[in-house]
Design an enzyme around this catalytic site. Structure first.
Site, PDB file in Angstrom:
ATOM      1  N   ASP A 159       1.410  -1.041   0.092  1.00 13.69           N
ATOM      2  CA  ASP A 159       0.369   0.087  -0.294  1.00 13.69           C
ATOM      3  C   ASP A 159       0.974   1.054  -0.012  1.00 13.69           C
ATOM      4  O   ASP A 159       1.525   1.323   0.682  1.00 13.69           O
ATOM      5  CB  ASP A 159      -1.287   0.112   0.930  1.00 13.69           C
ATOM      6  CG  ASP A 159      -2.121   1.237   1.292  1.00 13.69           C
ATOM      7  OD1 ASP A 159      -1.630   1.538  -0.008  1.00 13.69           O
ATOM      8  OD2 ASP A 159      -2.642   1.053   1.963  1.00 13.69           O
ATOM      9  N   HIS A 252      31.807  -5.846 -11.018  1.00  8.46           N
ATOM     10  CA  HIS A 252      32.045  -4.896  -9.813  1.00  8.46           C
ATOM     11  C   HIS A 252      30.975  -5.748  -8.378  1.00  8.46           C
ATOM     12  O   HIS A 252      29.794  -6.495  -9.071  1.00  8.46           O
ATOM     13  CB  HIS A 252      32.077  -3.686  -9.600  1.00  8.46           C
ATOM     14  CG  HIS A 252      30.786  -2.798 -10.317  1.00  8.46           C
ATOM     15  ND1 HIS A 252      30.749  -2.604 -11.928  1.00  8.46           N
ATOM     16  CD2 HIS A 252      29.268  -2.896 -10.140  1.00  8.46           C
ATOM     17  CE1 HIS A 252      29.589  -1.882 -12.292  1.00  8.46           C
ATOM     18  NE2 HIS A 252      29.146  -2.288 -10.891  1.00  8.46           N
ATOM     19  N   ARG A 334      22.207 -10.166 -19.042  1.00  6.91           N
ATOM     20  CA  ARG A 334      22.313  -9.017 -20.083  1.00  6.91           C
ATOM     21  C   ARG A 334      23.330  -9.078 -18.925  1.00  6.91           C
ATOM     22  O   ARG A 334      23.229  -8.450 -17.844  1.00  6.91           O
ATOM     23  CB  ARG A 334      21.293  -7.965 -19.792  1.00  6.91           C
ATOM     24  CG  ARG A 334      21.730  -6.531 -20.167  1.00  6.91           C
ATOM     25  CD  ARG A 334      22.360  -5.590 -19.114  1.00  6.91           C
ATOM     26  NE  ARG A 334      21.998  -3.829 -18.991  1.00  6.91           N
ATOM     27  CZ  ARG A 334      23.224  -3.286 -18.171  1.00  6.91           C
ATOM     28  NH1 ARG A 334      23.345  -3.775 -17.133  1.00  6.91           N
ATOM     29  NH2 ARG A 334      23.165  -2.450 -18.631  1.00  6.91           N
ATOM     30  N   ASP A 336      25.991  -6.652 -17.112  1.00  5.97           N
ATOM     31  CA  ASP A 336      26.780  -4.896 -17.104  1.00  5.97           C
ATOM     32  C   ASP A 336      27.419  -4.597 -16.986  1.00  5.97           C
ATOM     33  O   ASP A 336      28.969  -4.888 -16.665  1.00  5.97           O
ATOM     34  CB  ASP A 336      25.616  -4.834 -15.633  1.00  5.97           C
ATOM     35  CG  ASP A 336      25.939  -3.051 -15.445  1.00  5.97           C
ATOM     36  OD1 ASP A 336      25.492  -2.591 -16.557  1.00  5.97           O
ATOM     37  OD2 ASP A 336      26.867  -2.783 -13.638  1.00  5.97           O
ATOM     38  N   GLU A 365      26.626  -5.007 -22.035  1.00  4.53           N
ATOM     39  CA  GLU A 365      26.071  -3.877 -22.287  1.00  4.53           C
ATOM     40  C   GLU A 365      27.973  -2.749 -22.587  1.00  4.53           C
ATOM     41  O   GLU A 365      28.051  -3.048 -21.964  1.00  4.53           O
ATOM     42  CB  GLU A 365      25.364  -3.358 -20.669  1.00  4.53           C
ATOM     43  CG  GLU A 365      25.624  -1.414 -20.772  1.00  4.53           C
ATOM     44  CD  GLU A 365      25.599  -1.098 -19.764  1.00  4.53           C
ATOM     45  OE1 GLU A 365      25.814   0.422 -19.269  1.00  4.53           O
ATOM     46  OE2 GLU A 365      26.574  -2.038 -18.687  1.00  4.53           O
ATOM     47  N   HIS A 431      16.906   3.210 -18.437  1.00  5.73           N
ATOM     48  CA  HIS A 431      17.286   3.533 -16.477  1.00  5.73           C
ATOM     49  C   HIS A 431      18.929   4.473 -17.169  1.00  5.73           C
ATOM     50  O   HIS A 431      19.324   5.247 -15.363  1.00  5.73           O
ATOM     51  CB  HIS A 431      17.452   2.648 -15.837  1.00  5.73           C
ATOM     52  CG  HIS A 431      19.039   1.434 -15.989  1.00  5.73           C
ATOM     53  ND1 HIS A 431      19.135   0.788 -17.038  1.00  5.73           N
ATOM     54  CD2 HIS A 431      19.990   1.166 -15.078  1.00  5.73           C
ATOM     55  CE1 HIS A 431      20.030  -0.208 -17.015  1.00  5.73           C
ATOM     56  NE2 HIS A 431      20.674   0.187 -15.693  1.00  5.73           N
ATOM     57  N   ASP A 432      19.499   4.443 -18.033  1.00  4.49           N
ATOM     58  CA  ASP A 432      20.688   5.418 -17.589  1.00  4.49           C
ATOM     59  C   ASP A 432      20.437   6.714 -18.039  1.00  4.49           C
ATOM     60  O   ASP A 432      21.602   7.072 -19.201  1.00  4.49           O
ATOM     61  CB  ASP A 432      21.698   4.398 -18.225  1.00  4.49           C
ATOM     62  CG  ASP A 432      22.416   3.297 -17.352  1.00  4.49           C
ATOM     63  OD1 ASP A 432      21.829   3.360 -16.421  1.00  4.49           O
ATOM     64  OD2 ASP A 432      23.242   2.566 -17.770  1.00  4.49           O
ATOM     65  N   ASP A 476      19.317  10.287 -14.461  1.00  9.70           N
ATOM     66  CA  ASP A 476      19.160   9.752 -13.343  1.00  9.70           C
ATOM     67  C   ASP A 476      19.498  10.223 -11.819  1.00  9.70           C
ATOM     68  O   ASP A 476      20.591  10.973 -12.415  1.00  9.70           O
ATOM     69  CB  ASP A 476      20.345   8.671 -13.862  1.00  9.70           C
ATOM     70  CG  ASP A 476      20.380   7.820 -12.452  1.00  9.70           C
ATOM     71  OD1 ASP A 476      20.387   7.652 -11.047  1.00  9.70           O
ATOM     72  OD2 ASP A 476      21.976   6.662 -12.232  1.00  9.70           O
ATOM     73  N   ARG A 480      13.733   6.740 -13.615  1.00 12.21           N
ATOM     74  CA  ARG A 480      13.496   5.787 -12.621  1.00 12.21           C
ATOM     75  C   ARG A 480      11.588   6.208 -11.845  1.00 12.21           C
ATOM     76  O   ARG A 480      12.183   5.605 -10.662  1.00 12.21           O
ATOM     77  CB  ARG A 480      14.466   5.210 -12.074  1.00 12.21           C
ATOM     78  CG  ARG A 480      15.984   5.042 -12.627  1.00 12.21           C
ATOM     79  CD  ARG A 480      16.885   4.570 -11.962  1.00 12.21           C
ATOM     80  NE  ARG A 480      18.114   4.793 -13.142  1.00 12.21           N
ATOM     81  CZ  ARG A 480      19.787   4.174 -12.692  1.00 12.21           C
ATOM     82  NH1 ARG A 480      19.201   4.268 -11.009  1.00 12.21           N
ATOM     83  NH2 ARG A 480      20.581   4.136 -13.103  1.00 12.21           N
TER      84      ARG A 480
END
Length: 579
Positions: A159, A252, A334, A336, A365, A431-432, A476, A480
């Protein structure tokens, strides 16, 4: 004739097998310089006086970029003709003729004024070994539409007040309580839009909203749910015919990952000391003014870089990749910042992932041209930021002309392995990046044009969640925001446009195959015109200045489901079929 414009590599770059069993041989020449190229072939070991294996074929123009024309020929092998024995090793050379009638022969990376007879003056292609290198990409990926979800902001079963969910602008630390169960509930929305593949940004345990700093690769982040929730999500997606791609952050980790935590506690005595690239002790996490005392992603101390040249680290990452393929039955990874990890690791990664699931898709990527990763033994494709940059330049700010756009697409078609072109992830935002609608100044016409370029050109359309209902947002983290689920906040016209595009994307097979009989650009009018081999005509009007008249009487406009009046409004897109 411009010799410097002629370029051919007798390896996997320009001499490779296609899925249909044909051998494609490709050569580049200076743009507008060459009238025709004939490919001459013969077997390396069988002498013509014993059995004549010689043959020739006229090469066809494949594409054009700023500087070069690309030609190719698709050769059905191993037999060159009825009754001929199987060819084991092919020798070939090119007969190149310019528009003035001058002829030169090109073989073994040398030019000849007379036709070469000696096989040592020809290019060498061992057929059997080259066939073993056939770039095999899962068939399901070649006509797919991809939908990207940022899990913490897409949907929730909790909620959450509207003023929290729809907060704009939004920050990194805003908690919208997005979870896997919420995504599962909305899978029908994704399916009805015409999507085939759902790609989730990282879902593993992390201390941030973006999850690109993994604390535990074997745990779903508690804010998203449990392993059971992940199973339920994937199972439901598969029931609907959707494929699932997870985000593998293997370059990383978080500083709170077990290996790095151990180094923080024990220093050089840690058994994980060689899991990272530590420059000095004590560990310094760095700041805006100073780099950390260890290698990290983008010099950010919160993302220390893994040393995958260490066999223990490589083994660990490989096991993580295999675990989600085998236990959760995901359909691919995918990867990164994949270009910051070396080729040796990715070659092994591909072998081991495909051993678990031969149909798994691997996407790297990378923000630049990356043919070295796309030779058939590492990744299957990349996030195509070249497309992103071209569309943004042409549609949002007008700094690129239609002819520039076609030239840049022609470069990729002429340079990348041909198997890659249908599966390049063609994005207009992610998102980038800031939202496309934001960069377009809120102009919905530009978003619809960009979406059409994604859907109606070769490559894999990549939809960032919410674009289909008119979401906007800056850089960013404002890109998002919480997904627009309130119908009053959605743009229904855009959603219907996306549905229409995905429909024709799926039924017109010439589109994902890139089968065109004609391509042209008119920079003065801001027009791109393409004709499919199936007969349809595509018109993209990239200018916002004036309406353009086109002479196409008797054509039906499919995207609008009505007759075509011959007018192209600013930023309009038309898909025409003869009535």
């Amino acid at each position: 004739m411009n010799y410097s414009g002629i370029l051919h590599f007798a390896d996997q770059r320009d001499c490779f097998f296609l899925d249909d069993g044909k051998l494609r041989i490709r050569i580049a020449a200076g743009r507008g310089d060459i009238g025709s190229i004939t490919l001459h072939m013969q077997d390396k070991y069988i002498k013509p006086e014993i059995f004549d294996t010689r043959s020739s074929v006229e090469m066809q123009k494949l594409s054009t970029d700023y500087a070069r024309d690309y030609f190719c020929a698709d050769i059905p092998l191993p037999q060159t003709g009825a009754g001929n024995p199987d060819i084991l090793c092919l020798r070939y050379y090119f007969e190149i003729r310019d528009f003035c009638g001058a002829v030169i022969w090109y073989g073994d990376s040398r030019f000849f004024s007379e036709e070469p007879i000696d096989i040592e003056c020809m290019f060498d292609c061992p057929i059997l070994s080259r066939r073993e290198q056939t770039f095999r990409i899962p068939a399901w990926a070649k006509s797919a539409v991809v939908y990207q979800i940022f899990p913490s902001r897409y949907a929730t079963t909790e909620d959450v007040p509207e003023d929290v969910w729809y907060k704009a602008p939004i920050g990194h630390k805003d908690d919208l309580k997005g979870n896997l169960a919420g995504i599962t509930e909305h899978l029908p929305h994704i399916k009805e839009m015409g999507v085939d593949v759902v790609y989730l940004t990282p879902i593993f345990k992390s201390n941030t909203s973006h999850k690109y700093d993994t604390v535990d690769y074997y745990s779903v982040d508690p804010s998203f749910g449990t392993a059971e929730d992940l199973h339920a999500f994937i199972d439901r997606a598969h029931e609907l015919g959707l494929k699932i791609i997870l985000d593998g952050v293997f370059n990383h980790t978080s500083p709170d990952f077990v290996a790095f935590k151990d180094i923080q506690e024990k220093g050089r005595e840690s058994k994980y000391w060689d899991w990272y690239y530590i420059d000095s002790l004590p560990l310094d996490f760095g700041s805006h003014e100073k780099k950390p005392s260890y290698q990290s992603f983008a010099y950010f101390g919160g993302m220390p870089k893994l040393n995958v040249t260490n066999p223990e680290v490589a083994d660990y990452v490989i096991e993580v990749g295999k675990y989600y393929l085998s236990k959760f039955h995901i359909d691919g990874w995918r990867l990164d910042v994949g270009d910051e990890i070396g080729h040796a690791f990715w070659k092994r990664f591909r072998r081991e992932m495909r051993a678990v699931n031969p149909e798994a898709l691997l996407i790297g990527e990378v923000w630049h041209y990356a043919p070295d990763f796309l030779q058939g033994d590492e990744w299957d494709t990349v996030m195509n930021y070249a497309f992103f940059k071209s569309v943004a330049a042409m549609v949002c700010d007008g700094s690129e002309r239609p002819s520039d756009f076609l030239a840049e697409q022609g470069f990729l078609k002429g340079q990348y392995h041909s198997s890659v072109i249908p599966v390049l992830w063609n994005l207009i935002d992610s998102h980038d990046t800031s939202r496309f609608l934001y960069r377009a100044g809120g102009d919905v016409r530009k978003l619809k044009l960009a979406a059409a370029l994604q859907m109606l050109l070769p490559g894999t359309p990549f939809i960032y969640y919410g674009d289909e209902v008119g979401m906007t947002g800056g850089e960013d983290p404002d890109n998002r925001r919480g997904m627009l689920w309130d119908p009053s906040r959605q743009n229904g016209d855009i959603y219907q446009w996306y549905q229409r595009l995905t429909y024709f994307r799926h039924i017109l097979t010439a589109i994902p195959a890139g089968s065109y009989s004609y391509e042209a650009a008119d920079d003065r009018k801001g027009l791109i015109e393409l004709r499919l081999t199936s007969g349809e005509i595509l018109l993209f009007h990239t200018s916002g200045e004036e309406t353009t008249a086109m002479e196409y009487s008797g054509y039906k406009e499919l995207l609008g489901d009505n007759g075509f009046d011959g007018k192209l409004e600013p930023y309009a897109v038309k898909l025409l079929r003869k009535q």
